[in-house]
Every structure is written in C-alpha cells, then in structure tokens.
Enzyme design. Structure first.
Site, mmCIF file in Angstrom:
data_model
loop_
_atom_site.group_PDB
_atom_site.id
_atom_site.type_symbol
_atom_site.label_atom_id
_atom_site.label_comp_id
_atom_site.label_asym_id
_atom_site.label_seq_id
_atom_site.Cartn_x
_atom_site.Cartn_y
_atom_site.Cartn_z
ATOM 1 N N TYR A 110 -9.747 -20.861 26.716
ATOM 2 C CA TYR A 110 -8.310 -20.464 26.855
ATOM 3 C C TYR A 110 -8.578 -18.755 25.941
ATOM 4 O O TYR A 110 -8.929 -19.235 24.079
ATOM 5 C CB TYR A 110 -7.825 -21.114 26.287
ATOM 6 C CG TYR A 110 -6.185 -20.329 25.616
ATOM 7 C CD1 TYR A 110 -4.674 -20.061 27.181
ATOM 8 C CD2 TYR A 110 -6.289 -20.214 24.229
ATOM 9 C CE1 TYR A 110 -3.856 -19.075 26.216
ATOM 10 C CE2 TYR A 110 -4.745 -19.707 24.126
ATOM 11 C CZ TYR A 110 -3.910 -18.721 24.435
ATOM 12 O OH TYR A 110 -3.113 -18.275 24.368
ATOM 13 N N GLU A 117 -2.992 -12.722 27.538
ATOM 14 C CA GLU A 117 -3.422 -14.445 27.388
ATOM 15 C C GLU A 117 -4.924 -14.418 28.804
ATOM 16 O O GLU A 117 -4.267 -13.542 29.126
ATOM 17 C CB GLU A 117 -2.010 -14.717 27.428
ATOM 18 C CG GLU A 117 -3.041 -16.861 27.109
ATOM 19 C CD GLU A 117 -1.470 -17.650 27.768
ATOM 20 O OE1 GLU A 117 -1.319 -18.098 26.622
ATOM 21 O OE2 GLU A 117 -1.275 -17.567 28.637
#
Length: 381
Positions: free
Chosen positions: A101, A189
């Site tokens: 992530y 993101e």
C-alpha cells in the site's frame, strides 16, 4: 473531484508508474473484444467511486471469452453499493507474490502532507489502519521541499518491505507524491501495489482525488469531470455547484455549511436513522438553489424523508423561509416529507412564514432530526 480508476491510472502511467495494460468497456461485446486484444487472464473491474468493489462482486477474473462475457454481463448494469455500473475496466491480470500500500494525503492534525507505506496492502487496508496502525509507516513532508528521496526510502524501510523491491517501491512513492502535489490532489493512493515474481512493482489500482477549487489550474483534469460522474445525482451536484456525497441511508439531509451538515448527519445516526447524503448548499437559500437541492434528494430513490437544517447568518431566516416556500410550491405534489429547522438571524420570523401545508416545522435541531427519522421509519415500514 474524484477520478475513476481508469482515469487515475492513465495519469499514473504518464508519470512513469507501472500499470497493467487495460481497456475501458461500456458493453459486454466491448469487454470481450478487450479481453481478446489483451490476452487472458484479465480482471474485469466496475468503475464506480466506492471501495470494497471486490467483496461486493464488482471485480472478477476471467480466463477465456466465455468467462469474460459472463463477468461483464453480471457487472455492467449492477447496483454496487448504491452506484449504477455503466462501464468496466478490462485489464491484464497481474501474477503477484505480495500486495503493498502507498498513499499520500494531508495530515490535518499536523498541518502538513504525509506519505504512507504498508507491507499489508489489499482489500483490508482499512482494517490494518484501524487495528494495527503501526503496520503503516508514515513520513511527514515539508511542502516547501517536497518528499526527499531519503524520506521515501526511510518509509519503505520502516514498513518492512523486502530489500530487493525497496528501491522500486521508493521510486513509485516519490512519483506518487509529485503527482499529489502537482495535480493539487487531496488524496493519491495505490492499493494494492503488486510485487511480481520477477521483483517488478505494478499499480493494480489507482486513486486520485483532486481539489475542486484548483481545477482552473488543470484544464486537462477539468475535462475529465463529466466522465468522472457515476450517476445522475453526482452529475446534478456538479451542475448545481453543490458539495454532495451520496451515502447508503434513507434520511436526506440539506444544510448550509459543511459543519452544520456534518452535525446533522451525526444526529441522524444518534437517533437511530441512516443518512442518505451529505448536501451543503452553501451560503444563501434562494428559491432556485433550494429547489435544486430538493430536486436532488427527491431524485434519490433511497430517500424516504428529508431534514432541512438552516442557520441564518448573513442570509436572514425570513428570506430562507420564502425560498423554501417558493421552491416547494413548484412541485405539484411533495414526494417525500420535509422537516425544516431554522436558527439564527430572523429565525422566528422565518418560522412564521413557512407554509406548514408544505413542510413540517420544528423549533430545535434535535426535534427536527427525530421527526425526520420517524418519517423515514414510517415510510420504510
């Protein structure tokens, strides 16, 4: 402005972040043609502004034409957490060994940007953030200097990512921050950033949310705004100039001021209701603007009742009341019960002006919310 995955991935790819080869499709036949062109296996992904698509059936893997046709037919047209799916992204599936992530956003508590890295990427990153926040490495960034390369390497090291891919991950994080800064984004993101058998990294998903007030600096992004709408309600919000977020409940909420609307959402939840939206109509409540707001909430099939929470500051309560009366009088029939609470300048005069044949009037916010929740429960039963 929230970009779709396919839009964000195009921007990421142009900046040098590796992404899977993909095609956008709006029909089953287009999806099958895309699969044949890309080669199998492929992922079929619903393009809607909502998380948890995989768990909700919005992402499927297909290994041949028949599976792709079946997957596209199931996803196109489906209702995914309140959003109608009218397009899918067909992309080459990634054979991965690990999911990471990466994210960049504004830490409003510290008043500065923050870059984040975790070795536990994937669909449950929200649970990771809530249950084991120490699994996410955070690096505060001085906006005057940007994200230094050593900071990117430090965040990657502290997240526990293996050394053999750490340099590639750090490079992607630097690029992600540069995009966040240069595009005036509120959030950027990648979840997941997949690691392949060969040690390459690929952005299997992409999120890029852009500050609406900065779009005048980015005509290329502004051109994407219409395509970024998922449904008619989002499109109407853009046309009307409202700050609007669709939620999953059945109590429609209209207010003038973000804080006031947020407080109303909290009270709806407190009294056992479920908010259907966040809708801030901003300063003033003239008839046309009120009518547009009501048109939006009345158009939402999930809404069973509406609470109108207005605090009169510069705009007087009596002007607001006349605007509400004029707006509701334009409807031949009020489709859903509307509860109004007025406070602030000339609120008492406004309460007297409100046409009680069109609206229900309450003197306090608590009473107005409880009545709206009760109205929704009555319709729902």
């Amino acid at each position: 402005m929230r970009l779709h995955e396919y839009q964000a991935k195009g921007i990421f790819a142009d900046a040098g972040i590796p992404t899977p080869d993909s095609r956008l499709a709006t029909s089953v036949d287009e999806a099958v043609d895309a699969g044949a062109e890309l080669g199998y296996p492929v992922a079929v992904k619903a393009q809607v502004h909502v998380g948890g698509r995989g768990k909700a059936g919005g992402i499927e893997i297909a290994t041949d034409d028949d599976e792709l046709r079946e997957a596209a037919d199931a996803i196109l047209g489906m209702d995914l957490k309140g959003y109608h799916v009218d397009r899918v992204l067909v992309e080459s599936a990634v054979d991965f060994t690990n999911e990471l992530y990466l994210g960049v956003t504004m830490d409003r508590g510290e008043g500065e940007p923050v870059a984040m890295v975790s070795s536990e990427g994937g669909v449950d990153i929200e649970s990771v953030a809530e249950e084991t926040p120490e699994a996410i490495a955070r690096e505060a960034v001085d906006p005057a200097f940007g994200l230094h390369p050593y900071q990117a390497r430090k965040a990657v090291y502290e997240s526990g990512i293996p050394r053999d891919v750490s340099r590639a991950v750090a490079s992607v994080l630097e690029t992600l921050y540069d995009l966040w800064e240069s595009k005036d984004a509120s959030e950027a993101e990648i979840n997941p950033l997949m690691v392949t058998d060969g040690g390459d990294v690929v952005a299997a998903d992409a999120v890029l949310n852009v500050d609406d007030d900065a779009l005048f600096r980015h005509p290329d992004l502004a051109d994407m705004e219409e395509e970024s709408y998922t449904d008619d309600l989002e499109r109407k919000a853009g046309e009307y100039g409202f700050d609007y977020v669709r939620l999953s409940g059945n109590v429609g909420i209209i207010g003038n001021g973000a804080g006031l609307v947020m407080a109303t959402l909290d009270l709806v939840d407190h009294y056992g209701g479920d908010p259907a939206n966040f809708l801030d109509i901003g300063g003033g409540a003239k008839a046309e603007r009120v009518a547009n707001a009501l048109d939006m909430v009345f158009s939402d099939p999930n809404v069973d009742s509406v609470v109108f929470n207005i605090f009169g500051g510069i705009t007087r309560g009596d002007e607001v009341a006349r605007g509400i009366n004029d707006a509701l009088s334009q409807f031949d029939e009020i489709p859903k019960p509307v509860v109004v609470r007025l406070a602030g300048t000339n609120a008492s005069e406004g309460m007297e002006i409100l046409d009680t044949s069109l609206v229900q009037v309450e003197g306090t916010l608590e009473d107005a919310v409880q009545r709206a929740v009760a109205n929704a429960e009555e319709v729902d039963s």
